[in-house]
Design a protein around this motif. Sequence first.
Motif, short mmCIF file in Angstrom:
data_model
loop_
_atom_site.label_atom_id
_atom_site.label_comp_id
_atom_site.label_asym_id
_atom_site.label_seq_id
_atom_site.Cartn_x
_atom_site.Cartn_y
_atom_site.Cartn_z
N GLN A 10 0.81 -1.22 0.00
CA GLN A 10 0.00 0.00 0.00
C GLN A 10 0.85 1.28 0.00
O GLN A 10 0.34 2.35 0.27
CB GLN A 10 -0.93 0.00 1.22
CG GLN A 10 -1.93 -1.13 1.22
CD GLN A 10 -2.86 -1.08 0.03
OE1 GLN A 10 -3.32 -0.01 -0.38
NE2 GLN A 10 -3.13 -2.23 -0.56
N ARG A 32 1.48 -1.83 -12.62
CA ARG A 32 0.09 -1.65 -12.22
C ARG A 32 -0.72 -2.82 -12.75
O ARG A 32 -0.54 -3.23 -13.89
CB ARG A 32 -0.44 -0.35 -12.81
CG ARG A 32 -1.26 0.46 -11.90
CD ARG A 32 -1.71 1.71 -12.56
NE ARG A 32 -1.43 1.63 -13.99
CZ ARG A 32 -1.35 2.65 -14.81
NH1 ARG A 32 -1.54 3.83 -14.38
NH2 ARG A 32 -1.09 2.50 -16.08
N GLU A 33 -1.62 -3.33 -11.93
CA GLU A 33 -2.47 -4.43 -12.38
C GLU A 33 -3.89 -4.20 -11.91
O GLU A 33 -4.13 -3.50 -10.93
CB GLU A 33 -1.95 -5.78 -11.92
CG GLU A 33 -1.97 -5.98 -10.43
CD GLU A 33 -1.50 -7.37 -10.04
OE1 GLU A 33 -2.04 -7.88 -9.05
OE2 GLU A 33 -0.64 -7.93 -10.72
N ASP A 34 -4.81 -4.81 -12.63
CA ASP A 34 -6.22 -4.72 -12.30
C ASP A 34 -6.81 -6.11 -12.51
O ASP A 34 -6.80 -6.63 -13.63
CB ASP A 34 -6.90 -3.69 -13.21
CG ASP A 34 -8.32 -3.42 -12.81
OD1 ASP A 34 -8.65 -3.59 -11.63
OD2 ASP A 34 -9.11 -3.02 -13.69
N HIS A 35 -7.30 -6.70 -11.46
CA HIS A 35 -7.88 -8.05 -11.51
C HIS A 35 -6.89 -9.05 -12.07
O HIS A 35 -7.20 -9.84 -12.96
CB HIS A 35 -9.18 -8.07 -12.33
CG HIS A 35 -10.23 -7.16 -11.80
ND1 HIS A 35 -10.86 -7.39 -10.60
CD2 HIS A 35 -10.75 -6.01 -12.27
CE1 HIS A 35 -11.74 -6.43 -10.37
NE2 HIS A 35 -11.68 -5.57 -11.38
N LYS A 36 -5.65 -9.01 -11.58
CA LYS A 36 -4.57 -9.92 -11.96
C LYS A 36 -4.11 -9.77 -13.41
O LYS A 36 -3.42 -10.62 -13.95
CB LYS A 36 -4.96 -11.38 -11.71
CG LYS A 36 -5.34 -11.69 -10.30
CD LYS A 36 -4.11 -11.77 -9.43
CE LYS A 36 -4.52 -12.15 -8.01
NZ LYS A 36 -3.43 -12.19 -7.12
N THR A 39 -1.82 -3.77 -16.44
CA THR A 39 -2.45 -2.66 -17.15
C THR A 39 -1.50 -1.50 -17.42
O THR A 39 -1.79 -0.67 -18.27
CB THR A 39 -3.66 -2.13 -16.37
OG1 THR A 39 -3.23 -1.70 -15.08
CG2 THR A 39 -4.73 -3.19 -16.24
N ARG A 55 0.92 2.58 -20.66
CA ARG A 55 -0.29 1.76 -20.55
C ARG A 55 -0.06 0.50 -21.37
O ARG A 55 0.36 0.57 -22.52
CB ARG A 55 -1.50 2.52 -21.07
CG ARG A 55 -2.79 1.77 -20.90
CD ARG A 55 -3.96 2.65 -21.28
NE ARG A 55 -3.78 3.22 -22.60
CZ ARG A 55 -4.62 3.05 -23.61
NH1 ARG A 55 -5.72 2.37 -23.44
NH2 ARG A 55 -4.38 3.59 -24.78
#
Length: 126
Positions: A10, A32-36, A39, A55
Amino acid sequence: PNIAYYKRGQYELKRIVKYATNKGFTDIIVVREDHKLLTGLVHCHLPDGPTAEYRLTSYVPSGRIRNRGKSTSHTPEVILNNFTTRLGRRVGRMIGALFPHNPEFRGRQAVTIHNQRDFLFFRFHR
């Protein structure tokens, strides 16, 4: 070579940059990741910048590529294509600085980074 992995947790980016600067790192990359799913990347050149944010749109892990060559521990050759504008040269130098400048040609590995209309295409060749 000379890569260390730390789990972000965090921590905010300013705190990570301060820690890395105190430890003597030259660059940091925050994934950076989103839902494994990957991204994006934040690439900071330490201690005073510049910082770039990328990106990711079409990431394919090497395990999903059929008939791929096995990676070795050799240092790859870096090929930068079409970084001709002022911003392109800056980004190309930032990315090129991540790799050592003494490729081991016996390993027959290359990393190609191609710039086309502000899209960067990364590819590892073996």
